[in-house]
Structure formats: structure tokens, C-alpha cells
Design a protein around this motif. Structure first.
Motif, mmCIF file in Angstrom:
data_model
loop_
_atom_site.group_PDB
_atom_site.id
_atom_site.type_symbol
_atom_site.label_atom_id
_atom_site.label_comp_id
_atom_site.label_asym_id
_atom_site.label_seq_id
_atom_site.Cartn_x
_atom_site.Cartn_y
_atom_site.Cartn_z
ATOM 1 N N ASP A 122 0.824 -1.209 0.000
ATOM 2 C CA ASP A 122 0.000 0.000 0.000
ATOM 3 C C ASP A 122 0.861 1.263 0.000
ATOM 4 N N ALA A 123 2.033 1.189 -0.610
ATOM 5 C CA ALA A 123 3.013 2.277 -0.514
ATOM 6 C C ALA A 123 2.458 3.619 -0.959
ATOM 7 N N ALA A 124 1.632 3.621 -1.989
ATOM 8 C CA ALA A 124 1.104 4.895 -2.502
ATOM 9 C C ALA A 124 0.307 5.626 -1.429
ATOM 10 N N GLN A 125 -0.495 4.882 -0.667
ATOM 11 C CA GLN A 125 -1.279 5.511 0.394
ATOM 12 C C GLN A 125 -0.406 5.918 1.577
ATOM 13 N N ILE A 126 0.575 5.055 1.915
ATOM 14 C CA ILE A 126 1.462 5.344 3.045
ATOM 15 C C ILE A 126 2.279 6.601 2.778
ATOM 16 N N GLU A 127 2.793 6.733 1.554
ATOM 17 C CA GLU A 127 3.627 7.886 1.223
ATOM 18 C C GLU A 127 2.866 9.191 1.370
ATOM 19 N N GLY A 128 1.560 9.140 1.197
ATOM 20 C CA GLY A 128 0.755 10.335 1.347
ATOM 21 C C GLY A 128 0.638 10.816 2.782
ATOM 22 N N LEU A 129 1.075 10.003 3.746
ATOM 23 C CA LEU A 129 0.988 10.377 5.154
ATOM 24 C C LEU A 129 2.169 11.224 5.611
ATOM 25 N N GLY A 130 3.213 11.329 4.762
ATOM 26 C CA GLY A 130 4.322 12.233 5.050
ATOM 27 C C GLY A 130 5.328 11.742 6.072
ATOM 28 N N MET A 131 5.480 10.422 6.233
ATOM 29 C CA MET A 131 6.469 9.886 7.172
ATOM 30 C C MET A 131 7.681 9.402 6.376
ATOM 31 N N ASP A 132 8.681 10.269 6.254
ATOM 32 C CA ASP A 132 9.793 10.015 5.338
ATOM 33 C C ASP A 132 10.538 8.728 5.663
ATOM 34 N N ASN A 133 10.810 8.477 6.929
ATOM 35 C CA ASN A 133 11.591 7.300 7.293
ATOM 36 C C ASN A 133 10.803 6.012 7.089
ATOM 37 N N LEU A 134 9.513 6.053 7.374
ATOM 38 C CA LEU A 134 8.679 4.888 7.112
ATOM 39 C C LEU A 134 8.586 4.623 5.615
ATOM 40 N N ASN A 135 8.481 5.684 4.822
ATOM 41 C CA ASN A 135 8.468 5.509 3.369
ATOM 42 C C ASN A 135 9.742 4.825 2.891
ATOM 43 N N HIS A 136 10.876 5.239 3.458
ATOM 44 C CA HIS A 136 12.153 4.626 3.085
ATOM 45 C C HIS A 136 12.139 3.135 3.408
ATOM 46 N N LEU A 137 11.594 2.779 4.570
ATOM 47 C CA LEU A 137 11.574 1.375 4.986
ATOM 48 C C LEU A 137 10.725 0.525 4.043
ATOM 49 N N ILE A 138 9.508 0.964 3.770
ATOM 50 C CA ILE A 138 8.612 0.106 2.975
ATOM 51 C C ILE A 138 9.049 0.019 1.520
#
Length: 211
Positions: A122-138
Motif C-alpha cells: 500500500d506504498a502509494a497511500q502510506i507515502e501520502g501520510l508524510g512519514m519520510d523514514n517509514l516511506n524509506h523502509l517500505i
């Protein structure tokens, strides 16, 4: 059951170490526990530690290696990161566990219904939440997802079949990364001093399935 010493650790083979974990999970599933005096183990390990295995698992609160394998203090090195993937620091920890501290087994332990892998799908939805480090992880899981997803298949955590295939392949990919990126662990495995294995924990049953 007492804590391991340098003498008992030296008698453990990779196969015996694997059996220790298999037997421990069987006790866990049957709601049994080995008889341990944890305070005694604190005293026994105050001068050093002699674990027999290194377990890389997810941070998921349901997947504590010491519990699901019914192990005590000083038995396992437990490395945890969301999605149980490998990076240089984790490889360094594994090399310490095996080449310095004498562990005989490396286990990459995935689990069903993994939230980190759901986040990857669900990366597209997660990236919209603005958590840069979590985006990097997933984003670590993108290459695996692209490899296993079938044409026209829904990329979503709601696609349970895809999520389980990703879980299985993520474990296999981590093992491949260990062998490709750590000449130390590869050498130890080739010499028969350690085994590197994969497994998956079922959060519904408590059973560890070995790959």
C-alpha cells in the motif's frame, strides 16, 4: 534448564541448534515451557554469553523469538526490524553473533499478516501520510513485489494471496542477501560451522513453518 556456557555451546552443531528451536516452538504451541530459573540465568550469564542462534525477525509485537521458540536468557541473539530484511548493520550483528560469539544458526523469521509488508503493498497511500523514514523502509520491498506480482493482479494489502507470497519471498530474499553480502557468513556456512535457514510464524496458530 540452565543457561548455555562456552562448553555447552561448543558441543552444539547447526543441526542441533535448529532442533532446539523446533522443539521450543512445539512446546510453545502446546502451551508448555521448559523449566527455567531466570534469575539463576541472570547470574550465570553475568560474565558472558554463549547463544546458539541468531534470529532476524520483525518488530511485530506478536513475534518475540524468545517466546515462540521457548528460549531463555543467553540462548539467542534477537535482531528485529520491521519486515525482517537485511542491511549492513544487521549483517554486522549476524557476523558478530556467529563469528565472534559462536552461534551456530542464522534464522530469518517472517510472519503472516505482516504490517510492514502490507505497507509495502500500500506504498502509494502510506507515502501520502508524510512519514519520510517509514516511506524509506517500505520501499525496501518494491523489488520483491515487482518480481512476484502477476499481470493485472491487485497490488493491495487486501490481496491476501499476494501478501503471503510476498511474505515467503521476502524471507528467501533476505537469505540471498545474507549470502551475497556477507563473505564471513557465507564462508562459515560453506565450512559447515553454521546453517542459514528461513521460517514463517503463523500469528493465528503460533506454529513456525520452516522453509
Amino acid at each position: 534448564m540452565k543457561a548455555h556456557t562456552s562448553e555447552t555451546q561448543s558441543t552444539i552443531t547447526p543441526e542441533k541448534a535448529l532442533n532446539f528451536l523446533k522443539e521450543g516452538n512445539q512446546r510453545f504451541v502446546n502451551n508448555l515451557k521448559a523449566n527455567r530459573d531466570l534469575l539463576e540465568q541472570v547470574n550465570a550469564t553475568r560474565e558472558g554469553q554463549w547463544p546458539f542462534a541468531v534470529v532476524l525477525s520483525c518488530i511485530d509485537s506478536r513475534t518475540s523469538a524468545e517466546l515462540i521458540f521457548d528460549q531463555g536468557l543467553g540462548d539467542v541473539f534477537s535482531i528485529r526490524i520491521a519486515g525482517n530484511f537485511v542491511n549492513q548493520d544487521i549483517l554486522g550483528s549476524m557476523e558478530f553473533g556467529c563469528n565472534v560469539a559462536g552461534s551456530k544458526l542464522v534464522v530469518v523469521l517472517g510472519h503472516t499478516k505482516c504490517g510492514a509488508l502490507k505497507g509495502g503493498l500500500d506504498a502509494a497511500q502510506i507515502e501520502g501520510l508524510g512519514m519520510d523514514n517509514l516511506n524509506h523502509l517500505i520501499n525496501h520491498f518494491d523489488p520483491i513485489i515487482n518480481e512476484i506480482i502477476e499481470e493485472g493482479e491487485e497490488r493491495s494489502s487486501k490481496n491476501s494471496a499476494l501478501l503471503e507470497r510476498l511474505n515467503q519471498q521476502n524471507v528467501k530474499s533476505a537469505i540471498e542477501d545474507i549470502r551475497k553480502q556477507s563473505s564471513t557468513l557465507t564462508r562459515l556456512e560453506e565450512e559447515g560451522k553454521i546453517k542459514i535457514v528461513g521460517a514463517n510464524y503463523d500469528v493465528e496458530t503460533g506454529v513456525v513453518n520452516w522453509l
